[in-house]
Scaffold this motif. Structure first.
Motif, PDB file in Angstrom:
ATOM      1  N   GLY A 477       0.862  -1.102   0.087  1.00 61.94           N
ATOM      2  CA  GLY A 477       0.152  -0.071  -0.082  1.00 61.94           C
ATOM      3  C   GLY A 477       0.945   1.427   0.053  1.00 61.94           C
ATOM      4  N   GLN A 478       0.227   2.366  -0.188  1.00 62.96           N
ATOM      5  CA  GLN A 478       0.910   3.557  -0.441  1.00 62.96           C
ATOM      6  C   GLN A 478       0.328   4.813   0.024  1.00 62.96           C
ATOM      7  N   PHE A 479       0.933   5.690   0.781  1.00 63.25           N
ATOM      8  CA  PHE A 479       0.366   7.093   1.002  1.00 63.25           C
ATOM      9  C   PHE A 479       0.677   8.202   0.489  1.00 63.25           C
ATOM     10  N   GLU A 480       0.042   9.314   0.039  1.00 61.64           N
ATOM     11  CA  GLU A 480       0.255  10.359  -0.467  1.00 61.64           C
ATOM     12  C   GLU A 480       0.753  11.379   0.536  1.00 61.64           C
ATOM     13  N   ALA A 481      -0.316  11.547   1.717  1.00 58.13           N
ATOM     14  CA  ALA A 481       0.013  12.453   2.606  1.00 58.13           C
ATOM     15  C   ALA A 481       1.023  11.943   3.472  1.00 58.13           C
ATOM     16  N   SER A 482       1.937  13.120   4.018  1.00 59.52           N
ATOM     17  CA  SER A 482       3.112  12.739   4.796  1.00 59.52           C
ATOM     18  C   SER A 482       2.537  12.359   6.316  1.00 59.52           C
ATOM     19  N   HIS A 483       1.641  13.158   6.582  1.00 56.54           N
ATOM     20  CA  HIS A 483       1.057  13.093   8.066  1.00 56.54           C
ATOM     21  C   HIS A 483      -0.571  12.998   8.179  1.00 56.54           C
ATOM     22  N   ILE A 484      -0.807  12.333   9.068  1.00 57.88           N
ATOM     23  CA  ILE A 484      -2.354  12.504   9.569  1.00 57.88           C
ATOM     24  C   ILE A 484      -2.219  13.189  11.105  1.00 57.88           C
ATOM     25  N   ASP A 516      -6.071   9.020   2.556  1.00 55.21           N
ATOM     26  CA  ASP A 516      -5.120   8.411   3.329  1.00 55.21           C
ATOM     27  C   ASP A 516      -5.498   8.027   4.709  1.00 55.21           C
ATOM     28  N   HIS A 517      -6.409   8.830   5.189  1.00 59.52           N
ATOM     29  CA  HIS A 517      -6.943   8.855   6.339  1.00 59.52           C
ATOM     30  C   HIS A 517      -7.725   7.463   6.565  1.00 59.52           C
ATOM     31  N   HIS A 518      -8.664   7.318   5.541  1.00 58.74           N
ATOM     32  CA  HIS A 518      -9.321   6.202   5.538  1.00 58.74           C
ATOM     33  C   HIS A 518      -8.423   4.933   5.163  1.00 58.74           C
ATOM     34  N   LYS A 519      -7.291   4.989   4.456  1.00 57.76           N
ATOM     35  CA  LYS A 519      -6.545   3.671   4.265  1.00 57.76           C
ATOM     36  C   LYS A 519      -5.713   3.382   5.526  1.00 57.76           C
ATOM     37  N   VAL A 520      -5.165   4.476   6.410  1.00 61.03           N
ATOM     38  CA  VAL A 520      -4.462   3.931   7.566  1.00 61.03           C
ATOM     39  C   VAL A 520      -5.573   3.499   8.462  1.00 61.03           C
ATOM     40  N   GLU A 521      -6.718   4.120   8.762  1.00 57.69           N
ATOM     41  CA  GLU A 521      -7.637   3.467   9.600  1.00 57.69           C
ATOM     42  C   GLU A 521      -8.281   2.285   9.190  1.00 57.69           C
ATOM     43  N   ALA A 522      -8.149   2.019   8.027  1.00 58.70           N
ATOM     44  CA  ALA A 522      -8.782   0.540   7.619  1.00 58.70           C
ATOM     45  C   ALA A 522      -7.735  -0.446   7.893  1.00 58.70           C
ATOM     46  N   CYS A 523      -6.560  -0.154   7.814  1.00 59.20           N
ATOM     47  CA  CYS A 523      -5.374  -1.115   8.023  1.00 59.20           C
ATOM     48  C   CYS A 523      -5.644  -1.606   9.552  1.00 59.20           C
TER      49      CYS A 523
END
Length: 551
Positions: A477-484, A516-523
């Protein structure tokens, strides 16, 4: 023939009976429910044997400030002593003159009060409690007020060995009625009761002191750390009776570790667990054929009246269960400390009340490095409480998702070097969580072992987990945002790798989506759901999910 020591010793010493401490011989297999110690080990993450080549501070400033803050007073209003016993001895040495003065006690109560008074050659005014062990304040006021030789009055709240709570307003009324007497409110067991402390009152009155100890609620009985709360000028006088270096360096270090803010939530959970066990045990042990009465308790123990006590004592000894016998307090009196659930079940069986319960799946981790200090407690078979504080709010939210969807209780605190960046805190918390899960799983018998996928809006995540004992991590998986928030998204793969290594599990994570918020939270949510599936007890609950015969 008498020895030289017997010929030279003071008569007061020869007249003293030895402390009734029971059998304190070291037996690693004994179930020690006799001394009201905490059944838990101290929360220490590393070695405390540093600086023992130097004499300690006479009044260790950091410890004095930490304990004063714990009890809501100023540092000058707290005197650190070698446990509660030393505080009692100091009061007797400070205020009692041999052959002239007396101490007043309400019996049955803690035997050290009369012992240390007798050590000074002082008399003891014994004021019996009522038949139900309640304090009769009018009787205390009358007895002490009518004897001008009484200089000290000891009131144990809640009382030891009976566990009876004492109304703090009654103590204040006694203090008002006896302004010429120094009164000690011994609050050694107060953390296990609903009674408010008198610490705030003690600092405002010149005839009231409060005793505190870290032996019980903070699991430091062996370190011997306690103290007195009172006006600074009163404590200054009492301190004159102390030796130059009263507390060992190791005890100071152990106490400071136990009082770390990161540890407080774990201590609170431990107290809650002991209170729950006390409420569970009381009605069960009342069914014992040996028990005539179980008294209500506000301590970490129960007081029992027993019948056929000799036969019961033989059963307890055969089972390796130690209790404290107190026949002077009540017929067949026994004080039973509340231990862990397993220890309490063993005691119940010895009392003739067998209980069948599944082995608890719990863990406590204290992990200290130069970069982080972490305390963690989890229970795989309870959904609450969940209390998480890493100093990184979004990470707290993600860990809460893991515990909530995993269906387990998690209390976790971390003090990390966030002034540098969140890396160390995020990594070390993941390591500690993996260690805790591994510890709680034990032999892994009965677990599902595998699990899970879920969608979240436009995002989908899949977490495949195998609690095999063989660590392996894969993250796609990849993330575009550096931080949440303050959470760096690049740490997400690292979290799962740290979990895999410390848990001893294969963890494969795949995530895809736009937000990206959804992606991290989904993990994290998916990992929690995978854990729920893998941790769940299936079938008989004793089958090992492996053809190898071990995981």
């Amino acid at each position: 023939m008498t020895s030289l020591a017997q010929r030279l010793a003071r008569p007061e010493i020869l007249a003293l009976a030895p402390f009734d401490l029971g059998d304190r011989a070291v037996d690693p297999d004994a179930i020690r429910l006799d001394a009201n110690e905490s059944p838990f080990g101290p929360l220490s993450g590393g070695s405390v044997a540093v600086g023992v080549n130097r004499y300690p501070e006479p009044q260790p400033a950091r410890l004095r400030a930490a304990m004063a803050a714990l009890y809501g007073v100023e540092a000058g209003q707290f005197l650190v002593t070698r446990g509660g016993d030393d505080a009692i001895d100091l009061l007797c040495r400070t205020f009692l003159r041999g052959g002239e003065d007396k101490v007043a006690v309400t019996s049955p109560s803690f035997s050290a009060y009369a012992h240390f008074a007798a050590l000074q050659g002082a008399g003891v005014l014994d004021i019996p409690l009522r038949q139900d062990f309640d304090l009769e304040e009018a009787r205390v006021i009358e007895a002490v007020g009518g004897d001008p030789s009484v200089r000290l009055l000891f009131l144990c709240t809640p009382n030891n060995p009976t566990g009876t709570p004492v109304d703090p307003q009654a103590i204040l009324r006694i203090a008002d009625a006896l302004p010429h007497v120094m009164i000690l409110a011994d609050e050694a067991y107060l953390e296990f009761s609903k009674t408010p402390s008198l610490a705030a009152e003690a600092v405002a009155r010149d005839n009231l002191l409060v005793l505190k100890t870290l032996s019980k609620a903070f699991a430091l009985a062996g370190a011997r750390v306690g103290g007195l709360v009172g006006p600074a000028e009163t404590l200054e006088v009492i301190a004159r009776a102390m030796p130059p270096y009263p507390l060992p360096t190791l005890s100071i270090a152990a106490a400071l570790e136990a009082l770390q803010p990161a540890r407080r939530a774990i201590h609170r959970r431990r107290i809650d667990e002991l209170l729950a066990e006390r409420e569970r045990i009381a009605p069960l042990i009342a069914r014992s054929p040996f028990v005539a009465r179980v008294y209500p308790s506000a301590g970490n123990f129960l007081f029992l009246e027993t019948a056929d006590t000799a036969a019961l004592a033989a059963r307890l000894a055969a089972a390796g269960v130690r209790v404290r016998y107190r026949p002077q307090a009540a017929p067949g009196g026994i004080r039973l400390t509340i231990g862990t659930a397993a220890e309490n079940d063993s005691a119940l069986a010895a009392f003739g009340v067998p209980v069948e319960r599944a082995k608890p799946r719990r863990a406590e981790i204290a992990r200290d490095t130069k970069e982080t200090r972490i305390a963690l407690a989890l229970d795989l078979d309870r959904a609450e409480p969940r209390q998480i504080d890493t100093g990184i709010p979004y990470y707290d939210h993600m860990l809460d998702q893991v515990a909530a969807h995993g269906g387990f209780s998690l209390i976790l605190s971390c003090e990390g070097d966030l002034e540098i960046d969140p890396h160390h805190s995020i990594e070390d918390v993941a390591i500690a969580l993996g260690q805790g899960l591994r510890q709680a799983l034990g032999d892994k018998r009965g677990i599902g072992r595998f699990g899970f996928a879920l969608p979240m809006d436009e995002t989908q995540a899949q977490v495949l987990i195998d609690l095999s004992g063989r660590p392996y991590a894969r993250f796609d998986g990849q993330f575009e945002a550096s931080h949440i928030g303050d959470y760096p998204t690049e740490m997400t793969p690292h979290v799962f790798r740290s979990l895999a290594d410390s848990l001893g599990a294969a963890i494969h994570v795949t995530v895809d989506g736009d937000n990206d918020h959804h992606k991290v939270e989904a993990c994290f949510k998916c990992f929690g759901r995978a854990l729920r599936q893998a941790l769940a007890i299936e079938g008989k609950g004793d089958v090992l999910p492996s053809t190898k015969g071990m995981l």
